[in-house]
Design a protein around this motif. Structure first.
Motif, PDB file in Angstrom:
ATOM      1  N   ILE A 278       0.852  -1.121   0.103  1.00 45.23           N
ATOM      2  CA  ILE A 278      -0.115   0.122  -0.043  1.00 45.23           C
ATOM      3  C   ILE A 278       1.010   1.082  -0.240  1.00 45.23           C
ATOM      4  CG2 ILE A 278      -1.661   1.319   1.241  1.00 45.23           C
ATOM      5  CD1 ILE A 278      -3.025  -1.231   2.238  1.00 45.23           C
ATOM      6  N   ASP A 279       1.977   1.141   0.948  1.00 43.34           N
ATOM      7  CA  ASP A 279       2.991   2.385   0.655  1.00 43.34           C
ATOM      8  C   ASP A 279       4.108   1.747   1.314  1.00 43.34           C
ATOM      9  OD1 ASP A 279       2.919   2.497   3.642  1.00 43.34           O
ATOM     10  OD2 ASP A 279       1.208   3.859   3.421  1.00 43.34           O
ATOM     11  N   ALA A 280       5.244   2.597   1.771  1.00 47.63           N
ATOM     12  CA  ALA A 280       6.503   2.080   2.067  1.00 47.63           C
ATOM     13  C   ALA A 280       6.346   1.388   3.507  1.00 47.63           C
ATOM     14  CB  ALA A 280       7.344   3.253   2.334  1.00 47.63           C
ATOM     15  N   ASN A 281       5.441   1.541   4.083  1.00 43.62           N
ATOM     16  CA  ASN A 281       5.361   1.130   5.500  1.00 43.62           C
ATOM     17  C   ASN A 281       4.154  -0.044   5.821  1.00 43.62           C
ATOM     18  OD1 ASN A 281       6.138   1.164   8.573  1.00 43.62           O
ATOM     19  ND2 ASN A 281       4.078   1.897   8.764  1.00 43.62           N
ATOM     20  N   VAL A 282       2.929  -0.277   4.621  1.00 43.19           N
ATOM     21  CA  VAL A 282       1.933  -0.804   4.880  1.00 43.19           C
ATOM     22  C   VAL A 282       1.905  -1.789   4.000  1.00 43.19           C
ATOM     23  CG1 VAL A 282      -0.459  -0.850   5.154  1.00 43.19           C
ATOM     24  CG2 VAL A 282       0.958   1.068   6.309  1.00 43.19           C
ATOM     25  N   ASN A 283       1.553  -3.134   4.210  1.00 41.97           N
ATOM     26  CA  ASN A 283       1.241  -4.180   3.278  1.00 41.97           C
ATOM     27  C   ASN A 283       0.020  -4.823   3.645  1.00 41.97           C
ATOM     28  OD1 ASN A 283       3.604  -3.754   1.793  1.00 41.97           O
ATOM     29  ND2 ASN A 283       4.771  -5.672   2.820  1.00 41.97           N
ATOM     30  N   LEU A 284      -0.689  -5.373   2.408  1.00 43.03           N
ATOM     31  CA  LEU A 284      -2.041  -5.859   2.725  1.00 43.03           C
ATOM     32  C   LEU A 284      -1.847  -7.340   2.078  1.00 43.03           C
ATOM     33  CD1 LEU A 284      -4.960  -5.954   3.797  1.00 43.03           C
ATOM     34  CD2 LEU A 284      -5.635  -5.100   1.560  1.00 43.03           C
ATOM     35  N   THR A 285      -1.958  -8.462   2.835  1.00 44.65           N
ATOM     36  CA  THR A 285      -1.821  -9.681   2.419  1.00 44.65           C
ATOM     37  C   THR A 285      -3.308 -10.290   2.492  1.00 44.65           C
ATOM     38  OG1 THR A 285       0.268 -10.236   3.145  1.00 44.65           O
ATOM     39  CG2 THR A 285      -1.037 -12.182   2.869  1.00 44.65           C
ATOM     40  N   SER A 286      -3.820 -11.098   1.351  1.00 46.90           N
ATOM     41  CA  SER A 286      -5.069 -11.608   1.277  1.00 46.90           C
ATOM     42  C   SER A 286      -4.956 -13.067   1.006  1.00 46.90           C
ATOM     43  CB  SER A 286      -5.814 -10.987   0.355  1.00 46.90           C
ATOM     44  OG  SER A 286      -5.351 -10.959  -0.892  1.00 46.90           O
ATOM     45  N   VAL A 287      -5.625 -13.837   1.521  1.00 43.99           N
ATOM     46  CA  VAL A 287      -5.676 -15.215   1.416  1.00 43.99           C
ATOM     47  C   VAL A 287      -7.265 -15.827   1.216  1.00 43.99           C
ATOM     48  CG1 VAL A 287      -4.861 -17.687   2.296  1.00 43.99           C
ATOM     49  CG2 VAL A 287      -3.796 -15.777   2.991  1.00 43.99           C
ATOM     50  N   LEU A 288      -7.397 -16.485  -0.112  1.00 45.54           N
ATOM     51  CA  LEU A 288      -8.565 -17.068  -0.524  1.00 45.54           C
ATOM     52  C   LEU A 288      -8.701 -18.365  -0.138  1.00 45.54           C
ATOM     53  CD1 LEU A 288     -11.321 -16.643  -1.951  1.00 45.54           C
ATOM     54  CD2 LEU A 288     -10.338 -16.945  -4.067  1.00 45.54           C
ATOM     55  N   LEU A 289      -9.670 -18.777   0.622  1.00 44.55           N
ATOM     56  CA  LEU A 289     -10.090 -20.033   0.959  1.00 44.55           C
ATOM     57  C   LEU A 289     -11.504 -20.500   0.439  1.00 44.55           C
ATOM     58  CD1 LEU A 289      -9.221 -20.150   4.784  1.00 44.55           C
ATOM     59  CD2 LEU A 289      -7.630 -20.627   2.873  1.00 44.55           C
ATOM     60  N   LYS A 290     -11.659 -21.633  -0.094  1.00 45.46           N
ATOM     61  CA  LYS A 290     -13.139 -22.033  -0.477  1.00 45.46           C
ATOM     62  C   LYS A 290     -13.503 -23.422  -0.015  1.00 45.46           C
ATOM     63  CE  LYS A 290     -13.156 -19.682  -5.128  1.00 45.46           C
ATOM     64  NZ  LYS A 290     -13.221 -19.983  -6.556  1.00 45.46           N
ATOM     65  N   ASP A 291     -14.891 -23.585   0.134  1.00 45.80           N
ATOM     66  CA  ASP A 291     -15.396 -24.886   0.337  1.00 45.80           C
ATOM     67  C   ASP A 291     -15.103 -25.804  -1.075  1.00 45.80           C
ATOM     68  OD1 ASP A 291     -17.142 -27.121   0.682  1.00 45.80           O
ATOM     69  OD2 ASP A 291     -17.822 -25.889   2.477  1.00 45.80           O
ATOM     70  N   PRO A 292     -14.857 -26.817  -1.103  1.00 41.08           N
ATOM     71  CA  PRO A 292     -14.619 -27.482  -2.385  1.00 41.08           C
ATOM     72  C   PRO A 292     -16.048 -28.088  -2.649  1.00 41.08           C
ATOM     73  CG  PRO A 292     -13.632 -28.873  -0.499  1.00 41.08           C
ATOM     74  CD  PRO A 292     -14.029 -27.623   0.024  1.00 41.08           C
ATOM     75  N   LEU A 293     -16.933 -28.103  -1.833  1.00 39.43           N
ATOM     76  CA  LEU A 293     -18.364 -28.762  -2.411  1.00 39.43           C
ATOM     77  C   LEU A 293     -19.543 -27.747  -2.213  1.00 39.43           C
ATOM     78  CD1 LEU A 293     -19.266 -31.840  -2.546  1.00 39.43           C
ATOM     79  CD2 LEU A 293     -20.003 -31.503  -0.159  1.00 39.43           C
ATOM     80  N   TYR A 294     -19.375 -26.681  -1.775  1.00 41.44           N
ATOM     81  CA  TYR A 294     -20.346 -25.619  -1.678  1.00 41.44           C
ATOM     82  C   TYR A 294     -19.413 -24.407  -2.343  1.00 41.44           C
ATOM     83  CZ  TYR A 294     -23.680 -28.093   0.826  1.00 41.44           C
ATOM     84  OH  TYR A 294     -24.473 -29.111   1.519  1.00 41.44           O
ATOM     85  N   ALA A 295     -20.453 -23.150  -2.735  1.00 39.36           N
ATOM     86  CA  ALA A 295     -20.045 -22.188  -3.371  1.00 39.36           C
ATOM     87  C   ALA A 295     -19.749 -21.086  -2.458  1.00 39.36           C
ATOM     88  CB  ALA A 295     -20.980 -21.714  -4.546  1.00 39.36           C
ATOM     89  N   ASN A 296     -18.882 -21.439  -1.476  1.00 40.93           N
ATOM     90  CA  ASN A 296     -18.857 -20.417  -0.290  1.00 40.93           C
ATOM     91  C   ASN A 296     -17.158 -20.066  -0.144  1.00 40.93           C
ATOM     92  OD1 ASN A 296     -20.968 -22.440   1.358  1.00 40.93           O
ATOM     93  ND2 ASN A 296     -21.546 -20.128   0.649  1.00 40.93           N
ATOM     94  N   GLU A 297     -16.838 -18.800   0.063  1.00 38.02           N
ATOM     95  CA  GLU A 297     -15.579 -18.479   0.098  1.00 38.02           C
ATOM     96  C   GLU A 297     -15.283 -17.475   1.366  1.00 38.02           C
ATOM     97  OE1 GLU A 297     -15.036 -17.492  -4.776  1.00 38.02           O
ATOM     98  OE2 GLU A 297     -14.660 -16.058  -3.261  1.00 38.02           O
TER      99      GLU A 297
END
Length: 769
Positions: free
Chosen positions: A153-172
């Motif tokens: 985001i800037d020299a001091n701030v980072n944003l890590t995102s991790v996507l997880l899913k249910d392999p059987l249902y359409a939920n994230e």
């Protein structure tokens, strides 16, 4: 059954293009019957599955790092994501991958223990972070790793995102980790997305799920009530779950705030030990679960309280949880708290790097008994005292049911014609003529049963229609889940500002909790009543966002009958908070001491009042440890008290930048000693201010027997120490011409000479150049 099963062909197309995610191959729950049209696909599928075997053996490692610390996430061989490390970061980041090989966890269920977001159902047997019921009624949930990314985001701030899913249902579920590198602070939250064709119901939806490794854990949490806030308790966590929660709806921190500390291995001190400081940035019901598992590690789950709060999430919609904010230190509670202070003043507290107004408030001087002539007289006292502003408190509004006590008038926000025949505009004009700014108190979320608003809009009030009404401080809570009520609350403030453009300050109060939780609006909209606690806070934040969009710089105090609503969810809209209605200076030393672990001094409103009969100097010195204000009748001060107070305002201006923006060091803990001592030093360690107070008024045979060791100075520099804020007609026992090395002051220390006749001492430390 799931809403839609993927065929092998669909699954192959989806995942062949996404092999870089290292997701474990999906297997249909229903056996497939292969015919001639699928032979080719089965051959390709066999090829892909062969390839996926090697992928299944490849893990994904995700370090979430600040300058000093790291939390490391890693997938297992089935694509589930866990926390494999939490603590000081390693010099060689490639070594994170090998951490799990050093642990010997031999339980069939062990992989769920360190889950970064533990789902309910399937094969999980422990406390979940997320629990949902699918559109078809199924209550199981599994979450597999899909992808991750880190954005700068800037020299001091980072944003890590991790996507997880249910392999059987359409939920994230997307997990977010926002890191503030230099401050060593992490803000963590989750976003739950419903990809099903119908609504799902969420029973639990935590913001964060941490896994902390250690031999022993000690939890410091707080309890209290009105006038008795922030009483610390430290518990050795044993096996099972220790929960800290609130079910009050509003004023949620009244009995138990969400702020806490966890010490690793042994109780941390100010300067030693591993400790995590955290809190949920949410102004409603919360729950924190601390679970020691059978490996003696600690699972920490933090989020909105699931109590009576099942939430319906419509198809295609997302739910964003509040932020969970935490910092970790290997060097004790002092360093951890300074991390939070630096973060808050720069990134969260409104105008945290700015200045604050000193003020004179009329509440304890007049209570409800005033008129405009009496108030105009107080303006002159504010000017005589030398403060910046006059604050008009409760009691200025309502006509049919005048606000002459706390039993009537809330909701009717028109000036009381008997008390203020010329309106607020006249007071603003007269204050300006007297040379001070003008601020005002409001409590717009509440309603008195004895009010015109209640008579006209019972449907706006949180109440059970067929049950007896239960009042807290003779009032009820308006239903902020209702957009019409949001507009009304916003309009209270907008009207005040529109009519009085130079209005300089708002004190926003909130004195009632929610009883008989029921929303006529949700009922009419066909939405579950269980959404009320959550939608109330969302509605409050919508109002505050609108207000700040139009009035971005007006200072506002966050008050809730004292410290009933102090959290970083609300403080992003406010410049300061009111710690407690208890203004006894000795009590305030303890209350402010504990708040100081989580909030910077610039945010703490400390008023000098007549609550205590202790000397005015003592009361003033205590108030200087934050944002100073007065709640007295200036004309009743004797000559010496007035002279002292005028000089104190001048002294405060000379040291306020140190208090507001300096580094805080706690020197002597009042919970364990007859005195309290703390200091603020500036960035280059050239100047500091040291506050010293006697907190035990039992007989002392002599003055402070031991010197106080200072902190935060430069050992190689030379300093002088002089006493400031000395009461007229008295002299100081501190010799201001003596030169000390920083090494001497931090190793041997200096004796502030505190005793019964000299109960508060302020010392200014200056570098000799």
């Amino acid at each position: 059954m799931p809403t839609k099963k993927m065929t092998d062909k669909e699954w192959f197309h989806q995942h062949l293009s996404d092999r870089s995610t290292k997701l474990i191959p999906y297997k249909s729950a229903t056996p497939k019957k292969f015919n001639s049209s699928t032979v080719a696909w089965s051959t390709l599928l066999l090829l892909f599955v062969t390839t996926s075997i090697s992928l299944a053996q490849t893990t994904v490692t995700i370090p979430v790092e600040t300058e000093k610390n790291a939390m490391v996430l890693q997938t297992d061989n089935e694509g589930r994501l866990g926390v494999i490390y939490f603590g000081s970061k390693l010099a060689n980041t490639t070594e994170y991958e090998g951490i799990p090989s050093q642990y010997n966890l031999k339980s069939d269920n062990a992989p769920t223990y360190n889950s970064c977001y533990t789902p309910a159902g399937t094969w999980n047997l422990i406390e979940p972070a997320v629990q949902i019921t699918h559109a078809d009624g199924n209550m199981s949930l599994d979450l597999k790793y899909v992808s991750s990314e880190t954005k700068k985001i800037d020299a001091n701030v980072n944003l890590t995102s991790v996507l997880l899913k249910d392999p059987l249902y359409a939920n994230e579920v997307t997990l977010y980790y926002k890191t503030y590198y230099k401050e060593n602070v992490v803000e963590q939250w989750s976003v739950i997305k419903n990809g099903e064709k119908k609504a799902i119901h969420m029973q639990k939806y935590a913001s964060a799920n941490l896994y902390l490794m250690g031999n022993d854990f000690y939890l410091t949490h707080y309890n209290g009530t009105w006038g008795n806030e922030m009483k610390p308790e430290e518990d050795h966590l044993s096996h099972g779950i220790k929960s800290i929660d609130s079910k009050l709806g509003t004023r949620a921190n009244l009995l138990e705030p969400s702020a806490f500390m966890v010490s690793f291995d042994k109780p941390a001190t100010e300067d030693e030990g591993k400790v995590l400081l955290g809190q949920l940035a949410w102004s409603g019901n919360f729950k924190l679960d601390f679970e020691v598992d059978n490996y003696n590690n600690l699972r920490l789950i933090a989020g909105i309280n699931p109590y009576a709060s099942e939430y319906q999430l419509a198809a295609g919609q997302e739910f964003t949880t509040p932020g969970f904010i935490y910092t970790f230190s290997n060097n004790g509670k002092g360093e951890a708290s300074r991390n939070l202070h630096h973060w808050a003043t720069k990134y969260r507290l409104l105008d945290g790097e700015g200045s604050r107004l000193t003020l004179l408030n009329n509440w304890e001087a007049t209570y409800f008994d005033f008129d405009e002539n009496k108030l105009v007289g107080l303006f002159k006292g504010a000017k005589k005292l030398g403060v910046d502003m006059f604050l008009l408190d409760d009691g200025w509004f309502a006509n049919k049911y005048p606000r002459n006590a706390d039993t009537a008038g809330l909701g009717d926000w028109q000036e009381n014609k008997k008390k203020l025949p010329h309106g607020i505009g006249y007071l603003v004009k007269e204050a300006t003529a007297a040379g001070v700014k003008f601020g005002i108190w409001v409590e717009p979320e509440m309603v008195s049963p004895k009010s015109e608003l209640y008579e006209k809009h019972k449907d706006w009030v949180i109440r059970e229609i067929d049950r007896p009404e239960k009042y807290y401080r003779h009032q009820l809570v308006l239903d902020l889940s209702n957009p019409a009520v949001q507009n009304f609350v916003y309009g209270v403030l907008d009207t005040l500002f529109t009519k009085n453009p130079t209005l300089a300050f708002i004190k926003w109060d909130c004195n009632a909790v929610i009883y008989n939780a029921h929303s006529a609006y949700l009922q009419k909209a066909g939405l579950p009543q269980s959404q009320l606690y959550v939608d109330y806070v969302k509605g409050l934040y919508k109002v505050l966002e609108r207000l700040r969009a139009k009035y971005p710089t007006v200072p506002m105090m966050l008050c809730s009958g004292g410290g009933g609503r102090v959290d970083y969810g609300a403080l992003q809209y406010f410049t300061e908070y009111w710690p407690s209605d208890n203004t006894d200076p000795v009590e305030r030393i303890f209350i402010q001491w504990e708040y100081s672990y989580f909030y910077p001094a610039i945010a703490s409103c400390n008023h000098i009042t007549d609550w205590s009969k202790l000397p005015l100097k003592f009361r003033t010195d205590v108030a200087m440890m934050g944002k100073m204000g007065y709640d007295i009748v200036v004309d009743k001060l004797n000559e010496k008290d007035l002279q002292f107070s005028q000089q104190a305002v001048t002294n405060y201006r000379s040291i306020s930048d140190l208090v507001w923006h300096g580094d805080l060091y706690r020197l002597v803990n009042p919970n364990k000693n007859p005195i309290a001592s703390l200091m603020f030093s500036n960035t280059d360690k050239s100047r500091a201010i040291v506050f010293n107070y006697l907190v035990n008024t039992r007989f002392m045979p002599s003055a402070t027997p031991l010197p106080v060791q200072l902190k935060g100075l430069d050992a190689a520099k030379k300093y002088t120490v002089k006493e400031i804020n000395v009461y007229p007609g008295t002299s100081s026992s501190i010799q201001p011409s003596t030169v000390y090395s920083g090494n001497f002051l931090m190793t041997v220390g200096i004796n502030p000479d505190v005793h019964l006749g000299r109960a508060s001492v302020l010392l200014e430390v200056n570098e000799v150049k």
